[in-house]
Scaffold this active site. Structure first.
Site, mmCIF file in Angstrom:
data_model
loop_
_atom_site.group_PDB
_atom_site.id
_atom_site.type_symbol
_atom_site.label_atom_id
_atom_site.label_comp_id
_atom_site.label_asym_id
_atom_site.label_seq_id
_atom_site.Cartn_x
_atom_site.Cartn_y
_atom_site.Cartn_z
ATOM 1 N NE ARG A 1 6.157 0.211 9.911
ATOM 2 C CZ ARG A 1 4.755 -0.258 9.538
ATOM 3 N NH1 ARG A 1 4.604 0.495 8.397
ATOM 4 N NH2 ARG A 1 3.975 -0.716 10.134
ATOM 5 N NE ARG B 1 -4.447 -0.863 10.043
ATOM 6 C CZ ARG B 1 -3.148 -0.502 9.558
ATOM 7 N NH1 ARG B 1 -3.270 0.764 8.907
ATOM 8 N NH2 ARG B 1 -1.943 -1.235 9.444
ATOM 9 C CE LYS C 1 -2.271 -0.820 3.948
ATOM 10 N NZ LYS C 1 -1.455 -2.272 4.105
ATOM 11 N NE ARG D 1 7.202 -2.804 6.042
ATOM 12 C CZ ARG D 1 5.965 -2.705 5.914
ATOM 13 N NH1 ARG D 1 5.318 -2.776 4.839
ATOM 14 N NH2 ARG D 1 5.395 -2.331 7.130
ATOM 15 N NE ARG E 1 2.364 -4.197 11.479
ATOM 16 C CZ ARG E 1 3.249 -4.209 10.473
ATOM 17 N NH1 ARG E 1 4.657 -4.303 10.900
ATOM 18 N NH2 ARG E 1 3.400 -3.490 9.196
#
Ligand code: AMP
Length: 216
Positions: A161, A88, A13, A127, A172
């Site tokens: 992160r 969400r 996203k 990432r 998550r």
């Protein structure tokens, strides 16, 4: 144009939102980025949200709805915005409809980015992000063209992160399937959903999204 990007963590996203900003002059509004900024600044909101984020759970609706309400007027951009990571929950989607309705606006399109579960964890764990411009990279799938130099802004500082660990990613994903996936049905009822195959490479996903936005 008001666009919602929907999909599990790691679906791409954020990457797609950045591309859409460049191609369509839209502005990305990411509640995750806003919350991380609040945590870094040590604000009241940041203190409330930080521990919840570290566990991979969703922060309470009223906190993120307040953030979005503030930012859609201040930073919405003349051509509209891309909502990345919001809504969400069904409660957030209903609040968004109300907020937009008050401004004579509506969600124009909801892009669902579908990705296999197994791929998500691998994607997230590798990432990292340019600290200067926010461009996203990956240890395996998307390295900078020149090592340690951002392709987009030339910066050389990168961040990872704290919630991108395997344990937190699993939490998550659980939150996504329990609380966020039902939004696909919510928006299908409004005839706004277009699904794209998030397993394809970034450029192919970009093309599919642009195709889904034609006529909006
Ligand atoms: P993201 O950057 O979108 O993956 O979000 C990182 C974390 O911020 C999530 O795991 C949640 O703890 C929190 N968060 C971001 N957006 C929302 C939202 N719309 N509702 C609730 N929590 C959120």
């Amino acid at each position: 144009m008001i666009l919602v990007l929907l999909g599990p963590p790691g679906a791409g996203k954020g990457t797609q939102a950045k591309g859409l900003e460049d191609r369509h002059a839209l502005v990305q509004l990411s509640t995750g980025d806003m919350l991380r900024a609040a945590v870094a600044a040590g604000t009241d909101l940041g203190r409330k949200a930080g521990d919840i984020m570290d566990r991979g759970e969703l922060v309470p609706d009223e906190l993120v709805i307040g953030l979005i309400a503030e930012r859609m007027d201040a930073d919405g951009g003349p051509k509209g915005f891309i909502l990345d990571g919001f809504p969400r929950t069904i409660g957030q989607a209903e609040a968004l409809d109300r907020l937009l309705g008050e401004r004579n606006k509506t969600v124009d399109r909801v892009i669902v980015i579908a990705v296999d579960d197994d791929a998500l964890v691998a994607r997230i764990i590798g990432r990292f992000t340019c600290a200067g411009c926010g461009e996203g990279y990956h240890d395996v799938f998307k390295k900078p063209k020149v090592a340690d130099v951002c392709d987009r802004c030339g910066g050389s500082e990168f961040t990872r992160r704290p919630d991108d660990t395997e344990e937190v990613v699993r939490a998550r994903l659980k939150a996504y399937y329990a609380q966020t996936e039902p939004l696909i049905g919510y928006y299908e009822q409004q005839g706004k959903v277009a699904s794209v195959d998030g397993m394809a490479d970034i450029e192919t996903v970009e093309k599919e999204i642009d195709e889904a936005l034609k006529g909006v």
